[in-house]
Each structure stands twice: as C-alpha cells, then as structure tokens.
Design a protein around this motif. Sequence first.
Motif, PDB file in Angstrom:
ATOM      1  N   LEU A   1      -0.046   0.948   1.894  1.00  0.00           N
ATOM      2  CA  LEU A   1      -1.385   1.538   1.856  1.00  0.00           C
ATOM      3  C   LEU A   1      -2.243   0.845   0.808  1.00  0.00           C
ATOM      4  O   LEU A   1      -3.441   0.609   1.031  1.00  0.00           O
ATOM      5  CB  LEU A   1      -1.286   3.038   1.554  1.00  0.00           C
ATOM      6  CG  LEU A   1      -2.592   3.843   1.665  1.00  0.00           C
ATOM      7  CD1 LEU A   1      -3.172   3.713   3.070  1.00  0.00           C
ATOM      8  CD2 LEU A   1      -2.344   5.304   1.324  1.00  0.00           C
ATOM      9  N   LEU A   2      -1.660   0.498  -0.328  1.00  0.00           N
ATOM     10  CA  LEU A   2      -2.390  -0.226  -1.365  1.00  0.00           C
ATOM     11  C   LEU A   2      -2.790  -1.608  -0.865  1.00  0.00           C
ATOM     12  O   LEU A   2      -3.890  -2.096  -1.160  1.00  0.00           O
ATOM     13  CB  LEU A   2      -1.535  -0.341  -2.624  1.00  0.00           C
ATOM     14  CG  LEU A   2      -2.141  -1.111  -3.806  1.00  0.00           C
ATOM     15  CD1 LEU A   2      -3.406  -0.420  -4.305  1.00  0.00           C
ATOM     16  CD2 LEU A   2      -1.124  -1.255  -4.927  1.00  0.00           C
ATOM     17  N   GLY A   3      -1.903  -2.213  -0.085  1.00  0.00           N
ATOM     18  CA  GLY A   3      -2.195  -3.532   0.460  1.00  0.00           C
ATOM     19  C   GLY A   3      -3.312  -3.541   1.479  1.00  0.00           C
ATOM     20  O   GLY A   3      -3.874  -4.595   1.775  1.00  0.00           O
ATOM     21  N   LEU A   4      -3.645  -2.371   2.031  1.00  0.00           N
ATOM     22  CA  LEU A   4      -4.750  -2.306   2.989  1.00  0.00           C
ATOM     23  C   LEU A   4      -6.108  -2.435   2.320  1.00  0.00           C
ATOM     24  O   LEU A   4      -7.088  -2.825   2.963  1.00  0.00           O
ATOM     25  CB  LEU A   4      -4.687  -0.991   3.779  1.00  0.00           C
ATOM     26  CG  LEU A   4      -3.523  -0.825   4.761  1.00  0.00           C
ATOM     27  CD1 LEU A   4      -3.608   0.535   5.433  1.00  0.00           C
ATOM     28  CD2 LEU A   4      -3.519  -1.940   5.807  1.00  0.00           C
ATOM     29  N   ILE A   5      -6.185  -2.075   1.041  1.00  0.00           N
ATOM     30  CA  ILE A   5      -7.485  -2.068   0.359  1.00  0.00           C
ATOM     31  C   ILE A   5      -7.579  -3.096  -0.758  1.00  0.00           C
ATOM     32  O   ILE A   5      -8.676  -3.367  -1.240  1.00  0.00           O
ATOM     33  CB  ILE A   5      -7.808  -0.670  -0.213  1.00  0.00           C
ATOM     34  CG1 ILE A   5      -6.701  -0.221  -1.174  1.00  0.00           C
ATOM     35  CG2 ILE A   5      -7.976   0.334   0.920  1.00  0.00           C
ATOM     36  CD1 ILE A   5      -6.984   1.116  -1.839  1.00  0.00           C
TER      37      ILE A   5
END
Length: 277
Positions: free
Chosen positions: A254-258
């Motif tokens: 999820l962190l890698g999405l933003i």
Amino acid sequence: MFTRMLKLRLLNSVAPAYFFMATAVTFVLHFCFFLPTLFPSPSASLRGSTTLHALVFLFLMFNALGNYAMTIRYPAESTGDTAVPVCSPHCSDKVDAHYLLNGRHFCKLCKKVILKRDHHCFFTGNCIGSKNMRYFIMFCIYTSCTCLYSLVLGVAFLTVEYSLSFENPLTFMTLLPLSIGYFFMGTISGLQLFVVLMLYVWLGIGLVSAGFCCQQVLLVARGQTWCQMQRGQLVENCSPWKSNLGDVFGTRWLLGLILPVQTVEMYSGDSDAAKQD
C-alpha cells in the motif's frame, strides 16, 4: 544479426532521451500554458484550483520519475554470476537474450546475466526482472495516469484558448490532420499545432503504458515472465496469485502505491537463481 543489434543499441540510447524530453515538455506546458490559461483569475477559489491541479500533476510525475529511478537503481542482474553459463539446449538466438539454465538469461544489450528476466526495457535502458518488476509496474501506472491527466488539461486548454469544441467524438480523430493543414495555410499558430501533437503523444504513451501494466500484473499473478510466454513454456509455479503478487509488491504494497520506496526485501544473494524458469 549485427545490424539488428546496432538498431537495438541505438534504440536503447534514444528511448531514454525521448522520455526525458517528453517529460520536460510536459512540465513546461502545464506550468507555463495550461494552468495560467485555465485559471487566470486571482480569486481565492481559482487559486485553490490551480494549486490542486499543480499538486496532482506533481504527485503523478514524482511517482513516475521516482519509480523510473528505482527501476534503474535496482537492476535485475544476477550478482552471483561472474561468467556467462552454458546456454540451455532450448536456447533460441532469435531474440535479444540467451536463455540460460536455472532461470537466468544473458542479455546481449546489458551484457549481464539477468535473474528471472521478463524483458529489456529500452526506456530505462536495462532489463526488468525479479528485483525491479514492482518499480517498473508502478512506473507504467503513473506514466499512464500522468499522460491521460495531461491529455485532459490539454483538451481543456485548446477549448478555452482557441475555442475548439470537442462535443463531436470525430473532432479528436480529425484534429491532427486538420491542424497540420491549417498550420501550413497560416491559419493556426505553431503553439496550437504543438499542443495538438502532444495530445496524441500523451494518448499513445498513456494507452501503451496502461496496456503494458495490465499485462505485467497478469503475468506476475500467474507466476510467469514474458520470456517464458514467448517460449511457450507452461507455468510450473502452483503458488496462488496473492502469493505471487506479494513476492513482487511486498508486505508494504500500500505504501508502494503512493510513494516510490522499497517495499520488498532485497536479495542478499541470488539464492532464487536455483529456481527453474
């Protein structure tokens, strides 16, 4: 074969230059033409809209360039190989890489042994494999979003600045040939023609990036690579698709999405090289 490799090496140099040139042009058009034209009033509401559009554009571009850099920073080369192993009996010399044993390839352009090679990306100038697949997929996602967002603002710019109407779906299809003709007739300016050209560039890159992203996500979910699909090799990986995606995107996906940050543990060695392709 020599001519083919020469063309591939030339493309490997030209494609990154084209990418950075298109990026610079997009920046200039957004902040020097699109936003000042679409939000010219100093009112508080329009200042807020200008800031919002600028932040959205910068967020998309930051992630696109950030994941582009991460794709290059974490190459897919197999650090455990100091020499080129013997080719597999099934190796084909019709592509730009030799298929090696134990899930490795020798890329003729990179001149390195690549672990779980998927393909060679000319825009980044290196191979995509087990270590940088996540960054490449996110690069495709944000490049597509940036291009399509720029396309929308470009259409709005032409509508406001030159009173063009896009209510008819055929308008966009005939826009380029008509604009070229009007330009040589002296009816429209060079800026208008250039913006029209960039609309088609953004549309093309955006659609290609989106299609490439969907293809890569599907291959990752199946535990397969593009090289395997080209060889017609069946997937022997029986892991569920969630596990396959987790191996690429990591637990902090999820962190890698933003943000373009590392979300999976880097290999201390190439222990996975022993896994069959």
